[in-house]
Design a protein around this motif. Structure first.
Motif, PDB file in Angstrom:
ATOM      1  N   ASP A  41       0.831  -1.138   0.369  1.00 35.23           N
ATOM      2  CA  ASP A  41       0.093   0.034  -0.146  1.00 35.23           C
ATOM      3  C   ASP A  41       0.697   1.178   0.325  1.00 35.23           C
ATOM      4  N   LEU A  42       0.723   2.351  -1.283  1.00 30.99           N
ATOM      5  CA  LEU A  42       2.167   2.519  -1.876  1.00 30.99           C
ATOM      6  C   LEU A  42       1.324   3.594  -2.120  1.00 30.99           C
ATOM      7  N   ALA A  43       1.262   5.241  -1.567  1.00 31.61           N
ATOM      8  CA  ALA A  43       1.325   6.083  -2.080  1.00 31.61           C
ATOM      9  C   ALA A  43       2.363   6.845  -3.758  1.00 31.61           C
ATOM     10  N   ALA A  44       3.053   6.090  -3.400  1.00 29.71           N
ATOM     11  CA  ALA A  44       3.940   7.056  -4.441  1.00 29.71           C
ATOM     12  C   ALA A  44       4.839   5.762  -4.821  1.00 29.71           C
ATOM     13  N   THR A  45       4.810   5.382  -6.195  1.00 31.72           N
ATOM     14  CA  THR A  45       5.433   4.544  -6.966  1.00 31.72           C
ATOM     15  C   THR A  45       6.278   5.196  -8.850  1.00 31.72           C
ATOM     16  N   ASN A  46       6.609   4.438  -9.210  1.00 32.55           N
ATOM     17  CA  ASN A  46       7.237   4.470 -10.006  1.00 32.55           C
ATOM     18  C   ASN A  46       7.155   3.340 -11.058  1.00 32.55           C
ATOM     19  N   GLY A  47       5.417   2.798 -10.965  1.00 35.35           N
ATOM     20  CA  GLY A  47       5.399   1.392 -11.647  1.00 35.35           C
ATOM     21  C   GLY A  47       4.508   1.129 -11.555  1.00 35.35           C
ATOM     22  N   ASP A  48       3.606   0.157 -11.893  1.00 39.85           N
ATOM     23  CA  ASP A  48       2.424  -0.585 -11.186  1.00 39.85           C
ATOM     24  C   ASP A  48       2.523  -1.279 -10.374  1.00 39.85           C
ATOM     25  N   ASP A  49       1.312  -0.060  -9.197  1.00 38.51           N
ATOM     26  CA  ASP A  49       1.758  -0.970  -7.861  1.00 38.51           C
ATOM     27  C   ASP A  49       3.917  -1.375  -6.937  1.00 38.51           C
ATOM     28  N   VAL A  50       4.431  -0.842  -7.418  1.00 34.82           N
ATOM     29  CA  VAL A  50       5.719  -0.719  -7.072  1.00 34.82           C
ATOM     30  C   VAL A  50       6.576   0.484  -7.394  1.00 34.82           C
ATOM     31  N   ALA A  51       7.550   0.058  -5.521  1.00 35.06           N
ATOM     32  CA  ALA A  51       8.395   1.543  -6.534  1.00 35.06           C
ATOM     33  C   ALA A  51       9.674   0.703  -6.258  1.00 35.06           C
ATOM     34  N   GLN A  52      10.335   1.062  -7.313  1.00 31.77           N
ATOM     35  CA  GLN A  52      12.108   0.463  -7.432  1.00 31.77           C
ATOM     36  C   GLN A  52      12.940   2.127  -7.355  1.00 31.77           C
ATOM     37  N   PHE A  53      14.131   1.598  -6.646  1.00 27.94           N
ATOM     38  CA  PHE A  53      14.531   2.240  -6.583  1.00 27.94           C
ATOM     39  C   PHE A  53      16.219   1.968  -6.888  1.00 27.94           C
ATOM     40  N   ASP A  54      17.260   2.375  -7.516  1.00 27.38           N
ATOM     41  CA  ASP A  54      18.407   2.100  -7.849  1.00 27.38           C
ATOM     42  C   ASP A  54      19.373   2.896  -6.900  1.00 27.38           C
ATOM     43  N   LEU A  55      20.806   2.279  -6.702  1.00 31.30           N
ATOM     44  CA  LEU A  55      21.320   3.000  -5.556  1.00 31.30           C
ATOM     45  C   LEU A  55      22.100   4.656  -5.401  1.00 31.30           C
ATOM     46  N   GLU A  56      21.359   5.204  -7.000  1.00 34.06           N
ATOM     47  CA  GLU A  56      21.744   6.896  -6.856  1.00 34.06           C
ATOM     48  C   GLU A  56      20.100   7.471  -6.278  1.00 34.06           C
ATOM     49  N   MET A  57      19.367   6.558  -6.682  1.00 26.48           N
ATOM     50  CA  MET A  57      18.450   7.183  -6.103  1.00 26.48           C
ATOM     51  C   MET A  57      17.783   7.193  -4.695  1.00 26.48           C
ATOM     52  N   LEU A  58      18.362   5.806  -4.475  1.00 24.60           N
ATOM     53  CA  LEU A  58      18.375   6.169  -2.808  1.00 24.60           C
ATOM     54  C   LEU A  58      19.665   6.592  -1.808  1.00 24.60           C
ATOM     55  N   ARG A  59      20.758   6.844  -2.323  1.00 21.68           N
ATOM     56  CA  ARG A  59      22.181   7.914  -2.264  1.00 21.68           C
ATOM     57  C   ARG A  59      21.549   9.037  -2.582  1.00 21.68           C
ATOM     58  N   SER A  60      20.576   9.317  -3.378  1.00 23.54           N
ATOM     59  CA  SER A  60      20.269  11.156  -3.394  1.00 23.54           C
ATOM     60  C   SER A  60      19.442  11.544  -2.542  1.00 23.54           C
ATOM     61  N   MET A  61      17.914  10.617  -1.484  1.00 23.02           N
ATOM     62  CA  MET A  61      17.759  10.483  -0.727  1.00 23.02           C
ATOM     63  C   MET A  61      18.653  11.264   0.962  1.00 23.02           C
ATOM     64  N   ASP A  62      17.635  11.881   1.755  1.00 22.29           N
ATOM     65  CA  ASP A  62      18.197  12.433   2.775  1.00 22.29           C
ATOM     66  C   ASP A  62      18.754  11.682   4.235  1.00 22.29           C
ATOM     67  N   SER A  63      20.353  11.345   3.774  1.00 27.29           N
ATOM     68  CA  SER A  63      21.019   9.912   4.237  1.00 27.29           C
ATOM     69  C   SER A  63      21.449  10.711   5.811  1.00 27.29           C
ATOM     70  N   ARG A  64      21.978   9.427   6.309  1.00 27.98           N
ATOM     71  CA  ARG A  64      21.888   9.747   7.723  1.00 27.98           C
ATOM     72  C   ARG A  64      23.392   8.907   8.357  1.00 27.98           C
ATOM     73  N   SER A  65      24.392   8.665   8.653  1.00 31.54           N
ATOM     74  CA  SER A  65      24.571   7.912   9.346  1.00 31.54           C
ATOM     75  C   SER A  65      25.355   7.970  10.949  1.00 31.54           C
ATOM     76  N   PHE A  66      25.779   6.261  11.259  1.00 31.98           N
ATOM     77  CA  PHE A  66      26.340   6.641  12.463  1.00 31.98           C
ATOM     78  C   PHE A  66      27.451   5.515  12.630  1.00 31.98           C
ATOM     79  N   VAL A  67      27.945   5.451  13.512  1.00 34.15           N
ATOM     80  CA  VAL A  67      28.519   5.146  14.384  1.00 34.15           C
ATOM     81  C   VAL A  67      28.087   3.689  14.934  1.00 34.15           C
TER      82      VAL A  67
END
Length: 171
Positions: A41-67
């Protein structure tokens, strides 16, 4: 420095998504190899009821890091990735349960309540390097174990799935 990295990540993702994008507007299509597929149940998709991400799409989102230290590695490790809460917000997911599945079809159930600020991330980098399949990558759900004693439990360790490639959102 971390703040600058977050701003850079947000600016890059803004370039990927239209300036007025909301979950209802949809997601851009991946241009590289798909590393994560989200269904349910997704409000945002890029296909037929699916959201697919390549690595660059994930890396372009607000990132977090921790140790943090993990039970699978030696010594403190630096993880970077997109917050599970950020991913779900991008997809317009507000309730349900997540089934996270690895490349080898191993699956774990994660309550949506785990997706909080300063909570788990979908890590794509460990100690500054992208993670290969051989090194628990390309994606690994990692909790900041050292930041909260509640994260140092068998229950949470079991949710820390590596070689993640699919998430299903169910009621």
């Amino acid at each position: 420095m971390r703040h600058i990295a977050r701003l850079a990540g947000a600016a890059t993702f803004a370039a990927v998504l239209p300036a007025h994008a909301s979950p209802a507007d949809g997601l851009p299509d991946p241009s590289g190899e798909i590393v994560l597929t989200v269904t349910g149940d997704l409000a945002a998709t890029n296909g037929d009821d699916v959201a697919q991400f390549d690595l660059e799409m994930l890396r372009s989102m607000d990132s977090r890091s921790f140790v943090t230290e993990t039970i699978w590695t030696d010594g403190a490790q630096t993880f970077e990735g997109v917050g599970l809460d950020t991913l779900l917000e991008t997809l317009g997911v507000e309730e349900g349960t997540l089934t996270a599945t690895a490349i080898n079809d191993y699956a774990v159930v994660i309550p949506i309540g785990d997706a909080v600020a300063d909570g788990p991330i979908i890590a794509y980098s460990r100690n500054g390097d992208l993670m290969s399949v051989r090194d628990k990558g390309p994606l690994w759900i990692v909790y900041p174990y050292d930041a909260n004693p509640e994260y140092r439990s068998e229950r949470v360790y079991a949710r820390s799935i590596w070689q993640l490639d699919r998430i299903t959102v169910t009621d």
